[in-house]
Design an enzyme around this catalytic site. Structure first.
Site, mmCIF file in Angstrom:
data_model
loop_
_atom_site.group_PDB
_atom_site.id
_atom_site.type_symbol
_atom_site.label_atom_id
_atom_site.label_comp_id
_atom_site.label_asym_id
_atom_site.label_seq_id
_atom_site.Cartn_x
_atom_site.Cartn_y
_atom_site.Cartn_z
ATOM 1 N N ASN A 180 28.007 14.232 -28.180
ATOM 2 C CA ASN A 180 27.045 13.623 -29.113
ATOM 3 C C ASN A 180 26.693 14.677 -30.160
ATOM 4 O O ASN A 180 25.921 15.592 -29.884
ATOM 5 C CB ASN A 180 25.791 13.190 -28.344
ATOM 6 C CG ASN A 180 24.706 12.687 -29.281
ATOM 7 O OD1 ASN A 180 24.972 12.367 -30.439
ATOM 8 N ND2 ASN A 180 23.473 12.619 -28.793
ATOM 9 N N LYS A 197 25.059 14.303 -32.877
ATOM 10 C CA LYS A 197 23.780 14.078 -33.578
ATOM 11 C C LYS A 197 24.002 14.218 -35.088
ATOM 12 O O LYS A 197 25.058 13.857 -35.586
ATOM 13 C CB LYS A 197 22.694 15.016 -33.054
ATOM 14 C CG LYS A 197 22.668 15.062 -31.530
ATOM 15 C CD LYS A 197 21.487 15.789 -30.986
ATOM 16 C CE LYS A 197 21.643 15.941 -29.487
ATOM 17 N NZ LYS A 197 20.429 16.287 -28.811
ATOM 18 N N HIS A 200 19.137 6.426 -26.620
ATOM 19 C CA HIS A 200 18.981 7.885 -26.607
ATOM 20 C C HIS A 200 17.508 8.237 -26.826
ATOM 21 O O HIS A 200 16.829 7.589 -27.629
ATOM 22 C CB HIS A 200 19.857 8.524 -27.701
ATOM 23 C CG HIS A 200 19.958 10.007 -27.544
ATOM 24 N ND1 HIS A 200 18.960 10.861 -27.944
ATOM 25 C CD2 HIS A 200 20.925 10.793 -27.004
ATOM 26 C CE1 HIS A 200 19.313 12.108 -27.654
ATOM 27 N NE2 HIS A 200 20.510 12.087 -27.086
ATOM 28 N N GLU A 217 16.091 10.479 -28.442
ATOM 29 C CA GLU A 217 15.710 10.769 -29.839
ATOM 30 C C GLU A 217 15.497 9.468 -30.607
ATOM 31 O O GLU A 217 14.628 9.378 -31.469
ATOM 32 C CB GLU A 217 16.776 11.661 -30.496
ATOM 33 C CG GLU A 217 16.658 13.091 -29.978
ATOM 34 C CD GLU A 217 17.939 13.912 -30.080
ATOM 35 O OE1 GLU A 217 18.863 13.518 -30.805
ATOM 36 O OE2 GLU A 217 18.007 14.961 -29.398
ATOM 37 N N GLU A 252 19.585 11.428 -18.782
ATOM 38 C CA GLU A 252 19.211 12.566 -19.633
ATOM 39 C C GLU A 252 17.707 12.797 -19.523
ATOM 40 O O GLU A 252 16.924 12.148 -20.231
ATOM 41 C CB GLU A 252 19.550 12.261 -21.093
ATOM 42 C CG GLU A 252 21.023 12.029 -21.327
ATOM 43 C CD GLU A 252 21.398 12.390 -22.761
ATOM 44 O OE1 GLU A 252 22.250 13.260 -22.914
ATOM 45 O OE2 GLU A 252 20.818 11.824 -23.700
ATOM 46 N N GLY A 278 18.251 19.420 -25.524
ATOM 47 C CA GLY A 278 18.134 20.369 -26.633
ATOM 48 C C GLY A 278 17.106 21.460 -26.388
ATOM 49 O O GLY A 278 16.720 22.180 -27.299
ATOM 50 N N SER A 292 21.126 19.874 -22.124
ATOM 51 C CA SER A 292 21.371 21.322 -22.146
ATOM 52 C C SER A 292 22.544 21.750 -21.264
ATOM 53 O O SER A 292 22.540 22.848 -20.702
ATOM 54 C CB SER A 292 20.100 22.096 -21.769
ATOM 55 O OG SER A 292 19.099 21.879 -22.744
HETATM 56 C C1 PEP Z 1 22.009 14.733 -25.977
HETATM 57 O O1 PEP Z 1 21.406 14.698 -27.032
HETATM 58 O O2 PEP Z 1 22.522 13.673 -25.547
HETATM 59 C C2 PEP Z 1 22.103 16.001 -25.270
HETATM 60 C C3 PEP Z 1 22.500 15.994 -24.023
HETATM 61 O O3 PEP Z 1 21.781 17.111 -25.988
HETATM 62 P P1 PEP Z 1 21.851 18.664 -25.497
HETATM 63 O O4 PEP Z 1 23.142 18.821 -24.725
HETATM 64 O O5 PEP Z 1 21.833 19.460 -26.761
HETATM 65 O O6 PEP Z 1 20.668 18.885 -24.629
#
Ligand code: PEP
Length: 266
Positions: free
Chosen positions: A10, A12, A101, A103, A176, A182, A221
């Site tokens: 992803n 983003k 998601h 976000e 998640e 992030g 992460s």
């Molecule tokens: C995500 O946004 O789906 C995600 C897992 O981000 P990150 O790996 O940067 O935490």
């Protein structure tokens, strides 16, 4: 139940179309040792920003890596300034779409009803819905993990059950934890194992044995350094990778770790 492992990048709001093509050129040799397995024993998808879809799709041609989208509007067309519809995405070759998601939920106010409308749109197509679920830190500390998963998952599972599509081909769930996205704060393997087991329980409760076919990805992460301990947990069928997917070397390391852990399991 054997499930084909899946790693989804992803990106983003990162990488221009040019950077996406450079990424693909850098990634392909790194995946060469198991290129023949991609798309069969191991599935990989990349979700770039919309403007990079076309160019990335061309740069990935023949690699077995598929295109995913980060979002979709629930209507097919119309007066929705700034939005992108499913026919526009499939026209560019997208095979899967992220919905729910955190976000989108937190920064763009997408609630469960909106996410369900998007799911319905995807279920009426041949595109895979990658449904993201997960609790905030306050919800986890308040002991509300199960009720959050129930709220985010049970109705989507009912919709999948009511659709004509085989669940394992229509739905992927990405767990998640919001506090891990992030932030550099990754879930411990024990926390991930427990959450994935709870998601599997809900999938099987709603879909019967077909619920065993739905893949559950971990996201939050994930990096090459922590990927193994998470990906080797039962019911972790792959990963949704944000920050670490922007770099071909890190992304290919995660893919290779995913492949190894899943092969060791079988
Ligand atoms: C995500 O946004 O789906 C995600 C897992 O981000 P990150 O790996 O940067 O935490």
């Amino acid at each position: 139940m054997k499930r084909v492992p899946l790693v989804v990048a992803n990106w983003k709001m990162n990488h221009t179309a040019r950077a996406a093509a450079e990424f693909a050129a850098g990634l392909r040799p790194l995946l060469a040792p198991f290129a023949g397995e991609i798309g069969t024993r191991l599935e990989l998808a990349i979700a770039p920003a919309f403007p990079a879809l076309d160019r990335l799709g061309k740069a990935l041609a023949g690699s077995g890596i598929t295109l995913a989208a980060q979002n979709v509007h629930e209507d097919e067309s119309g007066a929705f300034t700034g939005e992108v519809s499913l026919p526009m995405l499939t026209d560019l070759g997208c095979r899967s779409v992220l919905i729910g998601h955190s976000e989108r939920r937190q920064l763009f106010g997408e609630g469960d009803d909106r996410i369900l409308a998007k799911l319905e749109r995807l279920l009426a197509s041949e595109v895979v819905a990658i449904l993201c679920v997960g609790e905030t830190l306050a919800e986890r500390e308040g002991g509300r993990l199960e009720s959050v998963l129930a709220r985010q998952l049970d109705e989507p599972i009912r919709r999948v059950a009511a659709s004509a599509r085989p669940p394992g081909q229509a739905l992927v769930v990405a767990y998640e934890p919001v506090w891990a996205i992030g932030t550099g704060r990754v879930a411990t393997p024990d926390l991930a194992r427990a959450a994935h087991a709870e998601i599997r329980r809900r999938l099987v409760a709603g879909l019967g044995p077909e619920g065993e076919r739905v893949r559950i990805l971990y996201g939050g992460s994930l990096k090459p350094a922590n990927a193994r301990s998470l990906l080797e947990q039962p019911d972790v069928d792959g990963a949704l990778v944000g920050g670490a997917s922007l770099d071909p070397v890190d992304f290919s390391s995660i893919v290779s770790i995913c492949r190894e852990t899943q092969l060791e399991r079988s």
